[in-house]
Design a protein around this motif. Structure first.
Motif, short mmCIF file in Angstrom:
data_model
loop_
_atom_site.label_atom_id
_atom_site.label_comp_id
_atom_site.label_asym_id
_atom_site.label_seq_id
_atom_site.Cartn_x
_atom_site.Cartn_y
_atom_site.Cartn_z
N TRP A 137 86.48 -64.00 91.97
CA TRP A 137 86.57 -62.60 91.57
C TRP A 137 87.94 -62.07 91.97
O TRP A 137 88.51 -62.46 92.99
CB TRP A 137 85.50 -61.77 92.28
CG TRP A 137 84.14 -61.81 91.68
CD1 TRP A 137 83.06 -62.51 92.13
CD2 TRP A 137 83.69 -61.12 90.51
NE1 TRP A 137 81.97 -62.29 91.33
CE2 TRP A 137 82.32 -61.43 90.32
CE3 TRP A 137 84.32 -60.23 89.60
CZ2 TRP A 137 81.58 -60.92 89.27
CZ3 TRP A 137 83.57 -59.72 88.56
CH2 TRP A 137 82.23 -60.06 88.39
N GLN A 161 90.18 -58.44 92.78
CA GLN A 161 90.05 -57.04 93.12
C GLN A 161 90.54 -56.21 91.93
O GLN A 161 90.86 -56.75 90.86
CB GLN A 161 90.85 -56.73 94.38
CG GLN A 161 90.36 -57.51 95.60
CD GLN A 161 91.22 -57.26 96.82
OE1 GLN A 161 91.98 -56.31 96.90
NE2 GLN A 161 91.08 -58.15 97.81
N SER A 180 81.19 -52.78 91.23
CA SER A 180 80.45 -53.43 92.32
C SER A 180 78.99 -53.39 91.95
O SER A 180 78.56 -52.55 91.14
CB SER A 180 80.69 -52.73 93.66
OG SER A 180 80.24 -51.40 93.61
N LEU A 219 85.32 -55.13 92.58
CA LEU A 219 85.50 -56.28 91.70
C LEU A 219 86.24 -55.88 90.44
O LEU A 219 86.00 -54.81 89.86
CB LEU A 219 84.13 -56.86 91.32
CG LEU A 219 83.23 -57.30 92.50
CD1 LEU A 219 81.89 -57.78 91.98
CD2 LEU A 219 83.92 -58.37 93.34
#
Length: 382
Positions: free
Chosen positions: A273, A275, A359, A367
């Motif tokens: 994943w 950010q 999220s 995410l």
């Protein structure tokens, strides 16, 4: 021998083996109960039969990265490759090493070697000291591991190539059941094989190939030696060994691409994943042909359902590119022309950002998008 062609290495290893034998005689009293009893250098001529085409030039595999000798024994191969001017690390575990690693430490001192020798139990969660290795040796180690899947998967994250050998079997020990067609492994009893309690899993060839694939590797070259008809996991006269050159599907891109900030840890050996903002640093290929960059990523359906859309933008060396809007789940591509001003540097710092972070559930992380690292590099310059 700048390319480290395998035929040249065979001849050089024979010469070094004679030198090492003399060194061992001089410091043998310090090594009890004695030196590792099996001929480590016998692996080198086998590699000359195994490797094909450009793979015979080990310099192409290693590049400018260090080598890791895992399960190094007395360090014969470790010190040989160091003598060629390469950076080599060695790993073994005193509890299962023949002389509790006295041999490799004695040779390091006698040779005035700079090899980094690490003590490590591979059946625990381990951490390698370097971020990536060009080549790992894993000769005769796999069947001594309780958790071979874990070790191969961990190495795939930090090594580009692996030269490996391990015992395999076609038949059950009683000769009554043919295991060969099945992707399985036989768990030996404590003293069943060589009276050695450190032996565990003996794979069939099909089982070994499946393990390699699922752990994040692809097979470049493969061969077996020994008993090729009735091999079994137990009897000495029915011993068969598989030798293979593996290429990591996880680190295949690491020589050209580095992860900057904004990335979470690898999950399930393949996914990361991001950010909301994340960075990749890419080496620009030589020449003037680069005009476009392409970035592959994945949008899970839950993100699209929650947000409705995901907007992804980027800048290359500070020059802003167009944003793209994605409204469907699944595989996605962000592709944009690279302005000439951004190509003046040898390294391209590509900073991505999504406008909408996400999220879900108990996962409180911010995410962005999901990226597959199991195949080739997620980013390419065209």
């Amino acid at each position: 021998m700048s390319a480290f062609d395998i035929d040249d290495l065979v001849r050089s290893s024979e010469k070094f083996a004679r030198r090492l034998a003399d060194v061992k005689k001089r410091c043998g009293d310090a090594v009890t109960p004695g030196w590792y009893p099996y001929p480590t250098f016998a692996n080198v001529p086998v590699l000359a039969r195994l490797l094909t085409g450009e793979n015979r030039k080990l310099a192409r595999l290693i590049g400018d990265l260090p080598i890791l000798d895992m399960g190094a024994g007395d360090g014969d191969l470790t010190f040989f490759f160091e003598s060629l001017g390469l950076t080599v690390d060695a790993i073994d575990h005193p509890a299962i090493n023949y002389n509790r690693m006295k041999g490799i430490h004695a040779l390091k001192e006698a040779l005035d070697s700079g090899v980094d020798i690490q003590t490590m139990d591979l059946d625990t969660q381990f951490a390698l000291r370097r971020p990536v290795y060009g080549l790992v040796f894993l000769f005769g180690v796999l069947y001594h591991l309780k958790s071979p899947f874990y070790v191969l998967e961990a190495l795939a994250r930090q090594a580009s190539y692996c030269l490996m050998s391990t015992r395999i079997a076609r038949m059950a020990p009683d000769g009554g059941v043919r295991l060969e067609p099945l992707p399985v492994a036989y768990l030996v009893a404590e003293r069943e094989t060589n009276d050695d309690p450190t032996n565990y899993w003996i794979f069939t060839e099909a089982g070994l190939r499946r393990l390699i694939e699922r752990a994040g590797w692809e097979i470049c070259d493969f061969m077996t030696i020994g008993e090729k008809s009735l091999s079994d996991p137990v009897h000495k006269d029915r011993d068969e060994r598989a030798f293979c050159l593996l290429r990591s599907r996880v680190t295949d891109f690491t020589r050209q691409v580095e992860l900057g900030g904004g990335w979470y840890d690898l999950e399930n050996g393949m996914w990361r994943w991001t950010q909301k903002s994340f960075t990749l640093v890419v080496s620009r290929p030589p020449g003037d042909g680069v005009a476009e960059m392409s970035f592959r990523f994945y949008l899970p359906e839950v993100i699209v359902q929650s947000l409705g859309k995901v907007t992804l933008g980027a800048n290359v060396n500070g020059i802003v590119l167009e944003k793209h809007v994605y409204t469907a789940p699944g595989e996605q591509v962000y592709a944009e022309k690279i302005p000439p001003d951004a190509l003046r540097e040898d390294r391209l710092r590509i900073e991505f950002a999504v406008d909408e972070a996400f999220s879900f559930g108990a996962d409180e992380r911010e995410l962005g998008v999901l990226v597959n690292f199991l195949g080739r590099s997620p980013i390419s310059l065209l």
